[in-house]
Design an enzyme around this catalytic site. Structure first.
Site, PDB file in Angstrom:
ATOM      1  N   ASP A   1      39.208  40.645  31.191  1.00 45.97           N
ATOM      2  CA  ASP A   1      39.960  40.958  29.978  1.00 45.97           C
ATOM      3  C   ASP A   1      39.037  41.772  29.082  1.00 45.97           C
ATOM      4  O   ASP A   1      37.917  41.324  28.789  1.00 45.97           O
ATOM      5  CB  ASP A   1      40.349  39.678  29.234  1.00 45.97           C
ATOM      6  CG  ASP A   1      41.462  38.897  29.904  1.00 45.97           C
ATOM      7  OD1 ASP A   1      41.833  39.246  31.046  1.00 45.97           O
ATOM      8  OD2 ASP A   1      41.956  37.941  29.290  1.00 45.97           O
TER       9      ASP A   1
ATOM     10  N   SER B   1      30.245  40.894  24.921  1.00 46.11           N
ATOM     11  CA  SER B   1      29.522  41.341  26.107  1.00 46.11           C
ATOM     12  C   SER B   1      30.258  42.475  26.797  1.00 46.11           C
ATOM     13  O   SER B   1      31.362  42.846  26.405  1.00 46.11           O
ATOM     14  CB  SER B   1      29.330  40.160  27.064  1.00 46.11           C
ATOM     15  OG  SER B   1      28.827  39.035  26.374  1.00 46.11           O
TER      16      SER B   1
END
Length: 287
Positions: free
Chosen positions: A107, A246
């Site tokens: 995602d 991240s």
């Protein structure tokens, strides 16, 4: 700007990016950064996020970011980090069986780049050339004229990621990040030099040739956790990120993959495309 696959503008979480710009862009911010990125503070922050004390942040985060918890396994979270690394329910992000389709590994917000020796890839506030990103000039040359896909995970995204194809894992490399100040005259925008910690896996895939899958860590308490696999399997969980925004990066060699046109068009306009784990984003070239 971020768009979904239907072309609609998506509201992103901008607060984190604005904070980083203030930290990197001011002398006071850079002084604070020296403290924030120190091993002691990073370790302390990580301990707090993994402690029961951090549970109090979970409910407000879910509400403020409108997270649909029905997608995730039901459990009582022991800490904020336990919540951050939550798992989706079985079947929520299926990978298509069609071997010719390329699926998103996470995602995320996706940007596509064409790889050249001088191309700059902007990841978490740092501009890298491929040879510097990989810390391997010879390997970087193998991917000249290929495709780079950058999947940026915001703090509200699902922070587990998967393999995009079956294949043999042939190499792994970990690169520790560095952070130090430089002369402000050398860089008017970000008068510091930094590289993020990162780890990459070279996979000899069945359908897309030799692919590099890289994970880039976040500032301060962010941590990459990869499993010790010898083989990659399409849709198999490769690892996860602990607390902190991240990035996952994929590198493909020339003439191996074709990315969907809406993603290419958005990338040409510096627009990220929101994608979900297992969503089709391209296909094997020639199909």
């Amino acid at each position: 700007m971020i768009k979904d696959r239907q072309g609609n503008i998506v509201k992103g979480i901008e607060g984190q990016d604005q904070l980083l710009k203030k930290l990197y862009g001011t002398s006071m911010g850079r002084c604070a950064l020296k403290i924030l990125v120190s091993p002691f503070v990073s370790k302390l922050g990580g301990l707090y996020m993994s402690s029961p004390l951090s549970k109090r942040h979970i409910r407000s985060f879910i509400v403020n970011n409108d997270i649909d918890m029905s997608q995730y396994e039901e459990k009582k979270y022991r800490s904020y980090n336990d919540f951050f690394t939550r798992r989706i329910k079985e079947g929520q992000r299926p990978f298509a069986d069609d071997k010719n389709l390329l699926m998103a590994p996470a995602d995320s917000k996706l940007t596509c780049y064409h790889i050249t020796p001088d191309a700059l890839f902007h990841i978490k506030g740092t501009a890298y050339r491929l040879k510097d990103l990989l810390a391997d000039e010879k390997m970087a040359a193998e991917y000249d004229q290929g495709t780079c896909l950058i999947f940026r995970l915001a703090v509200d995204d699902y922070h587990r990621y998967s393999y995009i194809d079956d294949g043999q894992i042939v190499a792994r490399k970990y690169i520790p990040g560095v952070f130090h100040t430089v002369n402000p005259l050398a860089n008017d925008y970000y008068p510091i030099y930094k590289t993020n910690s990162r780890e990459y896996t070279v996979i000899d895939t069945v359908n897309f040739g030799k692919v590099i899958q890289m994970e880039v860590g976040a500032m301060m308490v962010g941590k990459i956790v990869n499993y010790d696999h010898q083989m990659a399997y399409k849709g198999r969980e490769k690892g996860y990120f602990e607390f902190g925004g991240s990035t996952v990066v994929l590198f493909f060699k020339e003439r191996t993959v074709e990315i969907d046109q809406d993603i290419l068009d958005n990338s040409m306009q510096d627009i990220e495309t929101r994608v979900k784990l297992g969503e089709t984003i391209g296909h094997k070239l020639g199909v």
